[in-house]
Write an enzyme that holds these catalytic residues in place. Structure first.
Site, PDB file in Angstrom:
ATOM      1  N   ASP A 201       0.915  -1.138   0.000  1.00 51.56           N
ATOM      2  CA  ASP A 201       0.000   0.000   0.000  1.00 51.56           C
ATOM      3  C   ASP A 201       0.958   1.191   0.000  1.00 51.56           C
ATOM      4  O   ASP A 201       1.611   1.471   1.011  1.00 51.56           O
ATOM      5  CB  ASP A 201      -0.842  -0.005   1.283  1.00 51.56           C
ATOM      6  CG  ASP A 201      -1.771   1.189   1.354  1.00 51.56           C
ATOM      7  OD1 ASP A 201      -1.372   2.277   0.896  1.00 51.56           O
ATOM      8  OD2 ASP A 201      -2.886   1.048   1.871  1.00 51.56           O
ATOM      9  N   HIS A 202       1.075   1.880  -1.130  1.00 55.98           N
ATOM     10  CA  HIS A 202       2.187   2.847  -1.234  1.00 55.98           C
ATOM     11  C   HIS A 202       2.057   3.991  -0.224  1.00 55.98           C
ATOM     12  O   HIS A 202       3.034   4.641   0.095  1.00 55.98           O
ATOM     13  CB  HIS A 202       2.347   3.362  -2.670  1.00 55.98           C
ATOM     14  CG  HIS A 202       1.367   4.424  -3.074  1.00 55.98           C
ATOM     15  ND1 HIS A 202       0.093   4.148  -3.454  1.00 55.98           N
ATOM     16  CD2 HIS A 202       1.494   5.772  -3.142  1.00 55.98           C
ATOM     17  CE1 HIS A 202      -0.528   5.274  -3.755  1.00 55.98           C
ATOM     18  NE2 HIS A 202       0.293   6.288  -3.571  1.00 55.98           N
ATOM     19  N   HIS A 264      -5.709   2.867   1.504  1.00 56.42           N
ATOM     20  CA  HIS A 264      -5.008   4.058   1.997  1.00 56.42           C
ATOM     21  C   HIS A 264      -5.728   4.735   3.172  1.00 56.42           C
ATOM     22  O   HIS A 264      -5.119   5.094   4.178  1.00 56.42           O
ATOM     23  CB  HIS A 264      -4.827   5.095   0.888  1.00 56.42           C
ATOM     24  CG  HIS A 264      -4.246   4.548  -0.385  1.00 56.42           C
ATOM     25  ND1 HIS A 264      -3.318   3.538  -0.409  1.00 56.42           N
ATOM     26  CD2 HIS A 264      -4.454   4.882  -1.685  1.00 56.42           C
ATOM     27  CE1 HIS A 264      -2.996   3.271  -1.668  1.00 56.42           C
ATOM     28  NE2 HIS A 264      -3.676   4.071  -2.456  1.00 56.42           N
TER      29      HIS A 264
END
Ligand code: BG6
Length: 516
Positions: A201-202, A264
């Site tokens: 999950d960047h 996010h």
């Protein structure tokens, strides 16, 4: 509001960075967008910073037929585009470490060819350490590639006592609902152990998101206030100006709930609200995040509209430019009911947070790019300045600004020079760029390096993925069965009435985008 700049003491800052061991990185989807825009440039930046091992190579795998030379040219161009004015000469030593192989992902022979190629490249680059398989392909290919990796014997070290480590990086989305996430996980676990799996999950790789942990747990002054006794509400916003860009075929099947909220948004919520982990170890942090996500009050299908609403952008304008509505975007189904905006009111049913609303919103084509977490403290219980007309004293607000200007600000009241009772709101502002004088590194640099090192702290564990899907299942089901379209908002606006009433019915307001 007046700004005051704090002085930052940079004493005792521990900044040791561990460099990667010898690594072979195998990227599936090497001719795709993610590789071009994020992976190559992030690896190059690690190379520049001396964090990539001398004994490193990248094998790009893709359906497109490309020679090594052509792949290197594409990579050089991509790196130059993304990293500004870097010269071809500076990139050359890195580019030499790249090669490419093409084939059909469904074909067993392709994976055998990959294996032969890897053995050859391992010898050439003297890589005997870490082998990473990175799935930068559309999610429908995950299962196929993973099965082939397993049957080609690529998912585990050849010799059981080998020092070689094999890892798998999976990009979000992990499934499109609870059931598909569980099925995908079963497939992965047939070939890979949990300790080998890195679910990206960047947002977790962003410096300012990582800072949430430092800010909360490396200071003593906030923790005693970080609860229902002092906090009135928390607002988490990810507002984007961009639309679906060229990703309509993916996005139109996903929507904001799957694309941003399940991952996010909930990850940021978990970091801001979880209990202190006992250490900075990956599993200790992930245990606390999962525990927190589990304590979010479930959505009740018959009360959904009071807790979560969805919108879709119509035509509008941003920065003076005319913007097409979502339904007119190329590749979007003209009758699409996909949401591009989600706003929600969540409650966390645990001792710390009982009764404190968490308002979350995310949307595309909004007026400003703004990602922030705003913690509003309770108002003073009694105003002693009432005789001077100050019966309503504004609350203190602590804002963790994630994007575009990374920083932290605290709003508080103070006496202004002048008459005896003259008060104003001040903003104590810490801006990363001006204090540390650097641009924030791209999140993928952090995540790629951590994966090479073998640190899973910033990656999701399967139970965390599942608990997030479980929470959203009633919403997904209701929206799927509901004929009613999402509410329309104009591109370039900040919200729409139904999203506003979610918070206004509690007597509060959304913060203005870009307010910090
Ligand atoms: C991605 C979503 O995960 O995050 C995109 O798929 C979104 O739709 C992007 O635009 C936002 O990331 P960032 O880092 O630009 O805030």
């Amino acid at each position: 509001m007046q700004e005051i700049q704090p002085t930052i003491t940079q004493r005792d800052i521990i900044c040791a960075e561990i460099a990667a061991p010898p690594t072979a990185m195998v990227v599936f989807g090497a001719s795709g967008d993610l590789t071009r825009r994020k992976l190559l440039v992030s690896l190059f930046e690690l190379f520049k910073r001396g964090l990539l091992n001398e004994r490193f190579y990248l094998l790009g795998c893709g359906r497109k037929e490309l020679s090594d030379e052509k792949f290197r040219q594409i990579a050089q161009q991509a790196i130059q585009e993304e990293s500004g004015d870097t010269s071809a000469k500076a990139i050359e030593p890195f580019i030499k470490k790249l090669c490419y192989i093409s084939g059909d992902y469904n074909d067993t022979a392709f994976h055998k060819d990959i294996r032969i190629k890897l053995d050859e490249l391992d010898k050439k680059h003297k890589v005997d350490g870490c082998r990473i398989f990175y799935l930068a392909v559309p999610p429908f290919l995950y299962g196929t590639i993973i099965e082939h990796l397993g049957s080609a014997g690529l998912s585990c070290p050849v010799e059981t006592d080998s020092k070689q480590c094999i890892r798998l990086v999976v990009e979000k989305p992990f499934g499109r609902d609870l059931q598909s996430a569980v099925e995908l996980d079963k497939k992965i676990h047939k070939c890979f152990d949990e300790s080998q799996i890195y679910r990206i999950d960047h947002y977790l790789g962003k410096e300012t998101v990582q800072n949430i942990l430092m800010f909360r747990f490396a200071n003593t002054i906030y923790e005693p206030l970080w609860n229902r006794n002092y906090i009135d509400n928390v607002q988490i916003t990810i507002a984007e100006m961009i639309g679906v860009e060229h990703r309509a075929s993916y996005y139109d099947k996903a929507g904001a709930l799957r694309d941003m909220f399940q991952n996010h948004m909930l990850q940021m919520l978990a970091l801001v609200a979880m209990e202190p982990p006992i250490s900075f170890e990956a599993d200790h942090i992930r245990d606390e995040k999962v525990k927190l996500l589990r304590s979010i009050r479930p959505f009740k299908p018959d009360e959904l509209d009071d807790f979560i609403v969805r919108g879709q952008y119509g035509p509008g304008s941003i920065d003076g430019g005319q913007i097409a509505g979502y339904l007119d975007e190329p590749g979007v189904n003209p009758g699409s009911g996909t949401e591009t905006f989600v706003a929600a009111r969540l409650f966390i049913d645990n001792w710390r947070w009982k009764g404190v609303p968490f308002y979350l919103r995310t949307g595309k084509r909004l007026a400003r790019k703004d990602t922030e977490i705003a913690i509003t403290f309770k108002q003073v219980p009694h105003s002693m300045f009432i005789s001077a007309g100050l019966d309503e004293i504004p609350s203190n607000i602590l804002v963790l600004q994630i994007q575009p200007e990374e920083g932290i600000s605290l709003q508080f009241q103070a006496k202004r020079p002048g008459s005896k009772i003259c008060m104003g709101t001040l903003n104590m502002n810490f801006n990363y760029r001006s204090v540390f004088g650097v641009d924030m590194p791209e999140a993928y640099q952090r995540l790629l390096l951590d994966c090479m090192i073998g640190d899973q702290t910033l990656f999701n564990r399967q139970d965390g993925v599942e608990v997030a899907w479980r929470l959203l299942m009633p919403v997904l089901q209701a929206w799927q069965n509901n004929e009613a379209s999402p509410y329309e908002y104009s591109a370039g606006s900040s919200s729409f009435p139904q999203a506003d009433s979610l918070i206004e019915s509690d007597g509060r307001k959304w913060r203005k985008l870009g307010e910090a």
